[in-house]
Design a protein around this motif. Structure first.
Motif, PDB file in Angstrom:
ATOM      1  N   MET A   1       0.844  -1.181   0.000  1.00 60.19           N
ATOM      2  CA  MET A   1       0.000   0.000   0.000  1.00 60.19           C
ATOM      3  C   MET A   1       0.887   1.241   0.000  1.00 60.19           C
ATOM      4  SD  MET A   1      -2.768   1.297   2.866  1.00 60.19           S
ATOM      5  CE  MET A   1      -4.140   0.315   2.331  1.00 60.19           C
ATOM      6  N   LYS A   2       0.562   2.202  -0.860  1.00 57.73           N
ATOM      7  CA  LYS A   2       1.284   3.470  -0.913  1.00 57.73           C
ATOM      8  C   LYS A   2       0.946   4.289   0.324  1.00 57.73           C
ATOM      9  CE  LYS A   2       3.091   3.068  -5.076  1.00 57.73           C
ATOM     10  NZ  LYS A   2       4.493   3.144  -5.383  1.00 57.73           N
ATOM     11  N   SER A   3       1.869   5.154   0.689  1.00 62.01           N
ATOM     12  CA  SER A   3       1.671   5.966   1.891  1.00 62.01           C
ATOM     13  C   SER A   3       1.972   7.434   1.608  1.00 62.01           C
ATOM     14  CB  SER A   3       2.586   5.464   3.011  1.00 62.01           C
ATOM     15  OG  SER A   3       3.943   5.630   2.624  1.00 62.01           O
ATOM     16  N   ALA A   4       1.302   8.299   2.362  1.00 60.26           N
ATOM     17  CA  ALA A   4       1.524   9.735   2.230  1.00 60.26           C
ATOM     18  C   ALA A   4       1.431  10.387   3.595  1.00 60.26           C
ATOM     19  CB  ALA A   4       0.496  10.353   1.291  1.00 60.26           C
ATOM     20  N   ALA A   5       2.242  11.416   3.775  1.00 64.11           N
ATOM     21  CA  ALA A   5       2.159  12.254   4.971  1.00 64.11           C
ATOM     22  C   ALA A   5       1.635  13.611   4.532  1.00 64.11           C
ATOM     23  CB  ALA A   5       3.528  12.410   5.617  1.00 64.11           C
ATOM     24  N   VAL A   6       0.572  14.067   5.189  1.00 71.45           N
ATOM     25  CA  VAL A   6       0.045  15.415   4.951  1.00 71.45           C
ATOM     26  C   VAL A   6       0.422  16.245   6.166  1.00 71.45           C
ATOM     27  CG1 VAL A   6      -2.016  16.832   4.617  1.00 71.45           C
ATOM     28  CG2 VAL A   6      -1.852  14.589   3.503  1.00 71.45           C
ATOM     29  N   ILE A   7       1.215  17.287   5.921  1.00 74.09           N
ATOM     30  CA  ILE A   7       1.736  18.113   7.015  1.00 74.09           C
ATOM     31  C   ILE A   7       0.861  19.352   7.187  1.00 74.09           C
ATOM     32  CG2 ILE A   7       3.759  19.324   7.915  1.00 74.09           C
ATOM     33  CD1 ILE A   7       4.176  16.262   7.378  1.00 74.09           C
ATOM     34  N   ILE A   8       0.375  19.545   8.430  1.00 79.25           N
ATOM     35  CA  ILE A   8      -0.402  20.737   8.763  1.00 79.25           C
ATOM     36  C   ILE A   8       0.290  21.486   9.894  1.00 79.25           C
ATOM     37  CG2 ILE A   8      -2.577  19.760   7.929  1.00 79.25           C
ATOM     38  CD1 ILE A   8      -3.355  19.269  10.894  1.00 79.25           C
ATOM     39  N   PHE A   9      -0.152  22.705  10.130  1.00 78.74           N
ATOM     40  CA  PHE A   9       0.450  23.590  11.121  1.00 78.74           C
ATOM     41  C   PHE A   9      -0.580  24.665  11.443  1.00 78.74           C
ATOM     42  CE2 PHE A   9       1.914  23.982   6.778  1.00 78.74           C
ATOM     43  CZ  PHE A   9       1.306  25.174   6.393  1.00 78.74           C
ATOM     44  N   GLU A  10      -0.371  25.419  12.485  1.00 76.15           N
ATOM     45  CA  GLU A  10      -1.304  26.480  12.862  1.00 76.15           C
ATOM     46  C   GLU A  10      -1.509  27.437  11.680  1.00 76.15           C
ATOM     47  OE1 GLU A  10      -3.944  27.497  15.663  1.00 76.15           O
ATOM     48  OE2 GLU A  10      -2.390  26.033  16.088  1.00 76.15           O
ATOM     49  N   ASN A  11      -2.762  27.758  11.379  1.00 80.20           N
ATOM     50  CA  ASN A  11      -3.146  28.644  10.265  1.00 80.20           C
ATOM     51  C   ASN A  11      -2.905  28.035   8.890  1.00 80.20           C
ATOM     52  OD1 ASN A  11      -4.266  30.869  11.683  1.00 80.20           O
ATOM     53  ND2 ASN A  11      -2.188  31.462  12.278  1.00 80.20           N
ATOM     54  N   PHE A  12      -3.001  26.699   8.779  1.00 79.63           N
ATOM     55  CA  PHE A  12      -2.944  26.043   7.473  1.00 79.63           C
ATOM     56  C   PHE A  12      -4.249  26.343   6.730  1.00 79.63           C
ATOM     57  CE2 PHE A  12      -5.181  23.078  10.154  1.00 79.63           C
ATOM     58  CZ  PHE A  12      -6.099  22.453   9.329  1.00 79.63           C
ATOM     59  N   GLU A  13      -4.236  26.175   5.422  1.00 76.14           N
ATOM     60  CA  GLU A  13      -5.446  26.350   4.612  1.00 76.14           C
ATOM     61  C   GLU A  13      -6.207  25.032   4.627  1.00 76.14           C
ATOM     62  OE1 GLU A  13      -8.336  27.831   2.833  1.00 76.14           O
ATOM     63  OE2 GLU A  13      -6.629  29.218   2.707  1.00 76.14           O
ATOM     64  N   GLU A  14      -7.382  25.032   5.226  1.00 75.11           N
ATOM     65  CA  GLU A  14      -8.125  23.803   5.468  1.00 75.11           C
ATOM     66  C   GLU A  14      -8.412  22.998   4.195  1.00 75.11           C
ATOM     67  OE1 GLU A  14      -9.505  26.605   8.875  1.00 75.11           O
ATOM     68  OE2 GLU A  14      -9.012  26.825   6.749  1.00 75.11           O
ATOM     69  N   ILE A  15      -8.892  23.641   3.150  1.00 73.34           N
ATOM     70  CA  ILE A  15      -9.220  22.917   1.915  1.00 73.34           C
ATOM     71  C   ILE A  15      -7.975  22.254   1.336  1.00 73.34           C
ATOM     72  CG2 ILE A  15      -9.977  23.207  -0.496  1.00 73.34           C
ATOM     73  CD1 ILE A  15     -11.827  25.442   0.509  1.00 73.34           C
ATOM     74  N   GLU A  16      -6.847  22.925   1.443  1.00 70.38           N
ATOM     75  CA  GLU A  16      -5.601  22.408   0.869  1.00 70.38           C
ATOM     76  C   GLU A  16      -5.060  21.202   1.631  1.00 70.38           C
ATOM     77  OE1 GLU A  16      -4.450  26.864  -0.653  1.00 70.38           O
ATOM     78  OE2 GLU A  16      -3.151  25.896   0.808  1.00 70.38           O
ATOM     79  N   ALA A  17      -5.532  20.988   2.830  1.00 69.36           N
ATOM     80  CA  ALA A  17      -5.156  19.801   3.604  1.00 69.36           C
ATOM     81  C   ALA A  17      -6.213  18.711   3.473  1.00 69.36           C
ATOM     82  CB  ALA A  17      -4.953  20.158   5.073  1.00 69.36           C
ATOM     83  N   THR A  18      -7.486  19.096   3.599  1.00 69.61           N
ATOM     84  CA  THR A  18      -8.531  18.074   3.615  1.00 69.61           C
ATOM     85  C   THR A  18      -8.778  17.453   2.242  1.00 69.61           C
ATOM     86  OG1 THR A  18     -10.291  19.740   3.439  1.00 69.61           O
ATOM     87  CG2 THR A  18      -9.684  18.982   5.662  1.00 69.61           C
ATOM     88  N   ALA A  19      -8.609  18.208   1.172  1.00 69.57           N
ATOM     89  CA  ALA A  19      -8.806  17.617  -0.165  1.00 69.57           C
ATOM     90  C   ALA A  19      -7.816  16.474  -0.403  1.00 69.57           C
ATOM     91  CB  ALA A  19      -8.719  18.685  -1.259  1.00 69.57           C
ATOM     92  N   PRO A  20      -6.508  16.670  -0.193  1.00 70.10           N
ATOM     93  CA  PRO A  20      -5.590  15.534  -0.379  1.00 70.10           C
ATOM     94  C   PRO A  20      -5.869  14.376   0.584  1.00 70.10           C
ATOM     95  CG  PRO A  20      -4.354  17.580  -0.349  1.00 70.10           C
ATOM     96  CD  PRO A  20      -5.769  17.906   0.052  1.00 70.10           C
ATOM     97  N   ILE A  21      -6.192  14.674   1.831  1.00 67.01           N
ATOM     98  CA  ILE A  21      -6.488  13.605   2.785  1.00 67.01           C
ATOM     99  C   ILE A  21      -7.642  12.758   2.249  1.00 67.01           C
ATOM    100  CG2 ILE A  21      -7.365  13.066   5.099  1.00 67.01           C
ATOM    101  CD1 ILE A  21      -5.949  15.749   6.007  1.00 67.01           C
ATOM    102  N   ASP A  22      -8.721  13.409   1.863  1.00 61.91           N
ATOM    103  CA  ASP A  22      -9.912  12.711   1.378  1.00 61.91           C
ATOM    104  C   ASP A  22      -9.648  11.964   0.076  1.00 61.91           C
ATOM    105  OD1 ASP A  22     -12.437  12.839  -0.525  1.00 61.91           O
ATOM    106  OD2 ASP A  22     -13.213  12.824   1.527  1.00 61.91           O
ATOM    107  N   ILE A  23      -9.108  12.645  -0.915  1.00 60.81           N
ATOM    108  CA  ILE A  23      -8.909  12.042  -2.239  1.00 60.81           C
ATOM    109  C   ILE A  23      -7.921  10.872  -2.172  1.00 60.81           C
ATOM    110  CG2 ILE A  23      -8.062  12.465  -4.596  1.00 60.81           C
ATOM    111  CD1 ILE A  23     -10.789  13.801  -4.045  1.00 60.81           C
ATOM    112  N   LEU A  24      -6.827  11.027  -1.441  1.00 59.24           N
ATOM    113  CA  LEU A  24      -5.852   9.938  -1.339  1.00 59.24           C
ATOM    114  C   LEU A  24      -6.429   8.742  -0.593  1.00 59.24           C
ATOM    115  CD1 LEU A  24      -3.979  12.259  -2.345  1.00 59.24           C
ATOM    116  CD2 LEU A  24      -2.192  11.223  -0.971  1.00 59.24           C
ATOM    117  N   ARG A  25      -7.198   8.987   0.437  1.00 55.27           N
ATOM    118  CA  ARG A  25      -7.824   7.871   1.162  1.00 55.27           C
ATOM    119  C   ARG A  25      -8.851   7.161   0.287  1.00 55.27           C
ATOM    120  NH1 ARG A  25      -8.098  10.293   7.368  1.00 55.27           N
ATOM    121  NH2 ARG A  25      -5.881   9.912   7.795  1.00 55.27           N
ATOM    122  N   ARG A  26      -9.584   7.894  -0.541  1.00 53.00           N
ATOM    123  CA  ARG A  26     -10.516   7.268  -1.486  1.00 53.00           C
ATOM    124  C   ARG A  26      -9.770   6.328  -2.429  1.00 53.00           C
ATOM    125  NH1 ARG A  26     -15.695  10.308  -2.523  1.00 53.00           N
ATOM    126  NH2 ARG A  26     -15.696  11.990  -0.994  1.00 53.00           N
ATOM    127  N   ALA A  27      -8.526   6.689  -2.738  1.00 54.86           N
ATOM    128  CA  ALA A  27      -7.705   5.884  -3.651  1.00 54.86           C
ATOM    129  C   ALA A  27      -7.057   4.688  -2.956  1.00 54.86           C
ATOM    130  CB  ALA A  27      -6.628   6.768  -4.275  1.00 54.86           C
TER     131      ALA A  27
END
Length: 180
Positions: A1-27
């Motif tokens: 299984m392929k793996s990815a790390a999505v890095i967030i931090f205080e004042n991150f752009e929510e859509i820019e984090a949640t879209a990859p999390i969601d789309i990659l998990r769907r895959a």
């Protein structure tokens, strides 16, 4: 299984984090959300809080097939973080995907991961990234670097990561399933 790390931090752009999390998990990609904060709960630029899977300090010695850096106003606070830059550099040198959206391509640049590559970024960072900028594109795939302009391109950015990690067919199937 392929793996990815999505890095967030205080004042991150929510859509820019949640879209990859969601789309990659769907895959079917194993996604670890890691926060640069000292606690798992992290607030984005619009006050939406995400609970990360791990602290960045817990994964900084791990290796993933892709590293994804979300953008947002908080990018400036992490863009010179030595541990994050070393993490990106390690993945870049191993020819793993290093992906960044909005202001976060500056982090890739600071890690040396844009040498010989082009990128897309938010208009506010074009001057800083001018030597690498590929104008007129929302998403740029250059060798092992995938970059994008901002929140409005987050799904396209995420699908490009899936296409690169898995296949164009899987990316198209997901795009169709979400009416993209």
């Amino acid at each position: 299984m392929k793996s990815a790390a999505v890095i967030i931090f205080e004042n991150f752009e929510e859509i820019e984090a949640t879209a990859p999390i969601d789309i990659l998990r769907r895959a079917g990609i194993s996604v670890c959300v890691a926060t640069m904060n000292g606690e798992l709960e992290t607030a984005g630029r619009s006050g939406i809080k995400l609970v990360a899977d791990k602290l960045f300090s817990e994964i900084k010695n791990d290796t993933f097939d892709a590293v994804i850096i979300s953008g947002g106003p908080g990018t400036a606070n992490v863009s010179l973080n030595k541990d994050l830059l070393d993490f990106i550099k390690k993945h870049d040198l191993a020819n793993r995907i290093v992906a960044a959206i909005c202001a976060a391509p500056t982090v890739l640049k600071n890690a040396g991961a844009l040498v010989g590559k082009t990128c897309a970024c938010h208009t506010s960072k074009e001057a800083e990234l001018s030597e690498h900028l590929e104008k007129g594109k929302d998403v740029v795939s250059s060798k092992n670097a995938i970059t994008s302009r901002g929140a409005g391109t987050a799904i396209q950015f995420s699908l490009e990561i899936v296409k690169t990690l898995l296949s164009e067919k899987i990316a198209k199937d997901i795009a169709n399933s979400i009416c993209f």
